[in-house]
Design a protein around this motif. Sequence first.
Motif, PDB file in Angstrom:
ATOM      1  N   LEU A 147     -65.016  -5.307  61.247  1.00  0.00           N
ATOM      2  CA  LEU A 147     -66.593  -5.431  60.441  1.00  0.00           C
ATOM      3  C   LEU A 147     -67.759  -4.520  60.772  1.00  0.00           C
ATOM      4  O   LEU A 147     -68.089  -3.344  60.764  1.00  0.00           O
ATOM      5  CB  LEU A 147     -67.021  -7.107  60.807  1.00  0.00           C
ATOM      6  CG  LEU A 147     -67.094  -7.832  59.524  1.00  0.00           C
ATOM      7  CD1 LEU A 147     -67.816  -8.636  60.031  1.00  0.00           C
ATOM      8  CD2 LEU A 147     -67.670  -7.497  58.317  1.00  0.00           C
TER       9      LEU A 147
ATOM     10  N   ALA B  29     -69.943 -12.275  55.471  1.00  0.00           N
ATOM     11  CA  ALA B  29     -68.754 -11.931  55.025  1.00  0.00           C
ATOM     12  C   ALA B  29     -68.000 -12.800  54.086  1.00  0.00           C
ATOM     13  O   ALA B  29     -68.751 -13.755  54.110  1.00  0.00           O
ATOM     14  CB  ALA B  29     -67.203 -11.347  55.764  1.00  0.00           C
TER      15      ALA B  29
ATOM     16  N   ARG C 196     -65.764  -3.906  53.114  1.00  0.00           N
ATOM     17  CA  ARG C 196     -66.076  -3.962  54.197  1.00  0.00           C
ATOM     18  C   ARG C 196     -67.266  -5.217  54.535  1.00  0.00           C
ATOM     19  O   ARG C 196     -66.625  -5.384  55.713  1.00  0.00           O
ATOM     20  CB  ARG C 196     -67.335  -2.960  54.436  1.00  0.00           C
ATOM     21  CG  ARG C 196     -67.921  -3.066  55.595  1.00  0.00           C
ATOM     22  CD  ARG C 196     -68.693  -1.639  56.585  1.00  0.00           C
ATOM     23  NE  ARG C 196     -69.040  -2.000  57.703  1.00  0.00           N
ATOM     24  CZ  ARG C 196     -69.911  -1.095  58.550  1.00  0.00           C
ATOM     25  NH1 ARG C 196     -70.041  -0.053  57.624  1.00  0.00           N
ATOM     26  NH2 ARG C 196     -70.762  -1.252  60.068  1.00  0.00           N
ATOM     27  N   ASP C 197     -67.809  -5.488  53.359  1.00  0.00           N
ATOM     28  CA  ASP C 197     -68.307  -7.312  53.164  1.00  0.00           C
ATOM     29  C   ASP C 197     -67.265  -8.328  53.369  1.00  0.00           C
ATOM     30  O   ASP C 197     -67.241  -9.530  52.997  1.00  0.00           O
ATOM     31  CB  ASP C 197     -69.056  -7.350  52.489  1.00  0.00           C
ATOM     32  CG  ASP C 197     -68.921  -7.561  51.014  1.00  0.00           C
ATOM     33  OD1 ASP C 197     -67.989  -7.243  50.823  1.00  0.00           O
ATOM     34  OD2 ASP C 197     -70.011  -7.390  50.490  1.00  0.00           O
TER      35      ASP C 197
END
Length: 405
Positions: free
Chosen positions: A353, A303, A344-345
């Motif tokens: 996540l 992330a 999302r990342d």
Amino acid sequence: MSETWLEVAPDAEFGPATLPYGVFSTDPEGAERRTGVAIGAYVLDLGAAARALDAPYAEQVQGPTLDAFMAAGREVWDRVRADLQRWLGDPAFEAAVRPHLVDRGSVRLHLPFTVADYVDFYASEHHASNVGRIFRPEQEPLTPNWKHLPIGYHGRAGTVVVSGTDVVRPSGQRKPPTEPAPLFGASVRLDIEAEVGFVVGTPSPMGEAVQVDDFAEHVFGVFLLNDWSSRDLQAWEYVPLGPFLGKSFATSVSPWIVPVAALEAARVEPPAQDPEPLPYLKGAQAWGLDLRLEVYLNGHRVASPPFETMYWTAAQQLAHMTVNGACLRTGDVFASGTVSGPERDQRGCLLELTWSGQEPLVLPDGTERTFLEDGDEVTITATAPGPDGARVHFGEVTGTVLPAR
């Protein structure tokens, strides 16, 4: 300062734009702890250099913690940083300073200050919205008070540990949905939260609120923080009073404290706030910060959370935690809460996540994770814009999960 006689590149880790403070030792037992400043591949023994150059604050910057230095206040903080920039930037000081440089790879780093109190906030709208959708899918994701005040909880100061300290998997009560009653045992949903921490230097009297625009007068520096979280313990215990054993077992912090003054080039306007905050949460100065975090699990980046998206700023958090008259003490720590962005990342915890384990995270080596397993190592790093195109580096906060005892 963009140049130094040490020939450290402006964009190097701990280049001349950063000059963070920490506590180090070189003896095997770690007994002789000294205040240090990271510069390139070196640590400057700040107390020894200050004595050699007859600085008036030499006694305050010797160690074995940063406590006395932090308590000295903004005037001393600014004087020390200005002197460091002169000493390391002007070749005329090389002969006096060089003997007090130590190879950074040879030192042991310690918890840099005595933690007085610990408060953790919940300031990312993206994180709070995701958590709301996970746990309350049929309701509004944000609670009714979320956009009116910075929500937080009071944590446990005694379990704040420095980067590199192993974290034992916690045990406690948890109630799986399929069980009629709670069970006792090791947590099976152990998580991390990538956060930014702030430490108070200048205290405030009990009964007096700190204003938003007084943030830089009270906050000594900024660092990285991992708020380890047991999601199964937390889910069973948090109604009605919020986080307790699911959070209090460990909080990891990075060993280098970046002074607030190093972040001038990283200051940005925070996201627009609607509804308009109450007057005590408003100020003339912008304290959004453009920090870029990265989260690694077993060496794989999973992330990249952007801190500039945080809805509530650290200055607003400081104002809110004192508006009832609660005093500040030197060494008080308050943390941002999980840093998450819209993509999302950019989510700063495994709960998001993996969407509470429903969407396992596939690592580049082919292994999968929903939550942390024993032996997993988590590392969080961050950088920020510095002056003249340089980067300010925060180092890292790392911890490895050990089995429950």
